[in-house]
Design a protein around this motif. Structure first.
Motif, PDB file in Angstrom:
ATOM      1  N   ALA A 135     -32.174   2.974  50.884  1.00  0.00           N
ATOM      2  CA  ALA A 135     -32.292   2.864  52.341  1.00  0.00           C
ATOM      3  C   ALA A 135     -33.213   3.936  52.905  1.00  0.00           C
ATOM      4  N   ILE A 136     -33.191   5.117  52.324  1.00  0.00           N
ATOM      5  CA  ILE A 136     -34.019   6.216  52.828  1.00  0.00           C
ATOM      6  C   ILE A 136     -35.504   5.904  52.651  1.00  0.00           C
ATOM      7  N   ILE A 137     -35.847   5.103  51.663  1.00  0.00           N
ATOM      8  CA  ILE A 137     -37.243   4.727  51.432  1.00  0.00           C
ATOM      9  C   ILE A 137     -37.846   4.067  52.670  1.00  0.00           C
ATOM     10  N   TYR A 138     -37.032   3.361  53.429  1.00  0.00           N
ATOM     11  CA  TYR A 138     -37.520   2.620  54.585  1.00  0.00           C
ATOM     12  C   TYR A 138     -37.558   3.458  55.859  1.00  0.00           C
ATOM     13  N   GLN A 139     -37.144   4.699  55.778  1.00  0.00           N
ATOM     14  CA  GLN A 139     -37.093   5.563  56.943  1.00  0.00           C
ATOM     15  C   GLN A 139     -38.395   6.359  57.069  1.00  0.00           C
ATOM     16  N   HIS A 140     -39.464   5.664  57.374  1.00  0.00           N
ATOM     17  CA  HIS A 140     -40.767   6.305  57.556  1.00  0.00           C
ATOM     18  C   HIS A 140     -40.823   6.989  58.910  1.00  0.00           C
ATOM     19  N   SER A 141     -41.487   8.108  58.944  1.00  0.00           N
ATOM     20  CA  SER A 141     -41.710   8.780  60.217  1.00  0.00           C
ATOM     21  C   SER A 141     -43.068   8.348  60.739  1.00  0.00           C
ATOM     22  N   THR A 142     -43.108   7.986  62.005  1.00  0.00           N
ATOM     23  CA  THR A 142     -44.370   7.579  62.620  1.00  0.00           C
ATOM     24  C   THR A 142     -44.689   8.526  63.769  1.00  0.00           C
ATOM     25  N   ASP A 143     -45.956   8.581  64.142  1.00  0.00           N
ATOM     26  CA  ASP A 143     -46.358   9.401  65.281  1.00  0.00           C
ATOM     27  C   ASP A 143     -45.614   8.967  66.536  1.00  0.00           C
ATOM     28  N   GLU A 144     -45.477   7.666  66.716  1.00  0.00           N
ATOM     29  CA  GLU A 144     -44.779   7.149  67.898  1.00  0.00           C
ATOM     30  C   GLU A 144     -43.335   7.626  67.923  1.00  0.00           C
ATOM     31  N   ARG A 145     -42.671   7.555  66.788  1.00  0.00           N
ATOM     32  CA  ARG A 145     -41.266   7.992  66.719  1.00  0.00           C
ATOM     33  C   ARG A 145     -41.162   9.492  66.975  1.00  0.00           C
ATOM     34  N   GLN A 146     -42.109  10.267  66.454  1.00  0.00           N
ATOM     35  CA  GLN A 146     -42.086  11.710  66.693  1.00  0.00           C
ATOM     36  C   GLN A 146     -42.272  12.022  68.173  1.00  0.00           C
ATOM     37  N   ARG A 147     -43.113  11.244  68.854  1.00  0.00           N
ATOM     38  CA  ARG A 147     -43.282  11.424  70.308  1.00  0.00           C
ATOM     39  C   ARG A 147     -41.984  11.104  71.052  1.00  0.00           C
ATOM     40  N   GLU A 148     -41.295  10.039  70.626  1.00  0.00           N
ATOM     41  CA  GLU A 148     -40.025   9.674  71.259  1.00  0.00           C
ATOM     42  C   GLU A 148     -38.996  10.790  71.081  1.00  0.00           C
ATOM     43  N   VAL A 149     -38.906  11.334  69.885  1.00  0.00           N
ATOM     44  CA  VAL A 149     -37.960  12.419  69.610  1.00  0.00           C
ATOM     45  C   VAL A 149     -38.314  13.641  70.454  1.00  0.00           C
ATOM     46  N   ALA A 150     -39.604  13.988  70.504  1.00  0.00           N
ATOM     47  CA  ALA A 150     -40.036  15.137  71.306  1.00  0.00           C
ATOM     48  C   ALA A 150     -39.699  14.932  72.782  1.00  0.00           C
ATOM     49  N   GLN A 151     -39.895  13.721  73.290  1.00  0.00           N
ATOM     50  CA  GLN A 151     -39.586  13.439  74.698  1.00  0.00           C
ATOM     51  C   GLN A 151     -38.094  13.570  74.964  1.00  0.00           C
ATOM     52  N   LYS A 152     -37.273  13.060  74.051  1.00  0.00           N
ATOM     53  CA  LYS A 152     -35.822  13.164  74.230  1.00  0.00           C
ATOM     54  C   LYS A 152     -35.371  14.620  74.193  1.00  0.00           C
ATOM     55  N   LEU A 153     -35.940  15.404  73.279  1.00  0.00           N
ATOM     56  CA  LEU A 153     -35.606  16.830  73.224  1.00  0.00           C
ATOM     57  C   LEU A 153     -36.053  17.544  74.494  1.00  0.00           C
ATOM     58  N   ASN A 154     -37.226  17.198  74.988  1.00  0.00           N
ATOM     59  CA  ASN A 154     -37.728  17.770  76.235  1.00  0.00           C
ATOM     60  C   ASN A 154     -36.778  17.442  77.389  1.00  0.00           C
TER      61      ASN A 154
END
Length: 107
Positions: free
Chosen positions: A68-87
């Motif tokens: 299952a972890i193989i399918y958990q790719h990190s994308t730039d879009e997802r990183q932006r979403e995480v950064a926005q939520k943390l902000n």
């Protein structure tokens, strides 16, 4: 069944790619991809949508988290979403007065 054999029964792996998959891709004007790529794409999209590891394991019929972890790719879009939520969380915490500030404001 999405794809059926010549007798309308299940397709055997030995002839699926040659008889069905290659022709389906050609007819759809799609690039040449492996059938398994559909599984990978579907599970990657599910992971990006926030599906849990346990749900991915169930979708793939796997008993270990490793697959299952193989399918958990990190994308730039997802990183932006995480950064926005943390902000948003940080700003919300900064906007709330602390206990000391509330006591001073009440004087």
């Amino acid at each position: 069944m999405i794809f059926a054999g010549p007798d309308d029964g299940p397709i055997r792996n030995t002839n699926f790619n040659r008889r069905v998959w290659a022709k389906a891709l050609q007819n759809a004007g799609a690039p040449k991809i492996h059938f398994h790529d559909l599984r990978h794409t579907g599970n990657t999209l599910a992971a990006n949508a926030g599906v849990s590891i346990r749900d991915l394991m169930t979708r793939m019929s796997h008993s270990s988290t490793r697959a299952a972890i193989i399918y958990q790719h990190s994308t730039d879009e997802r990183q932006r979403e995480v950064a926005q939520k943390l902000n948003d969380l940080a700003r919300g915490a900064l906007d709330k007065p602390t206990g000391t500030q509330r006591a001073r404001d009440q004087k």
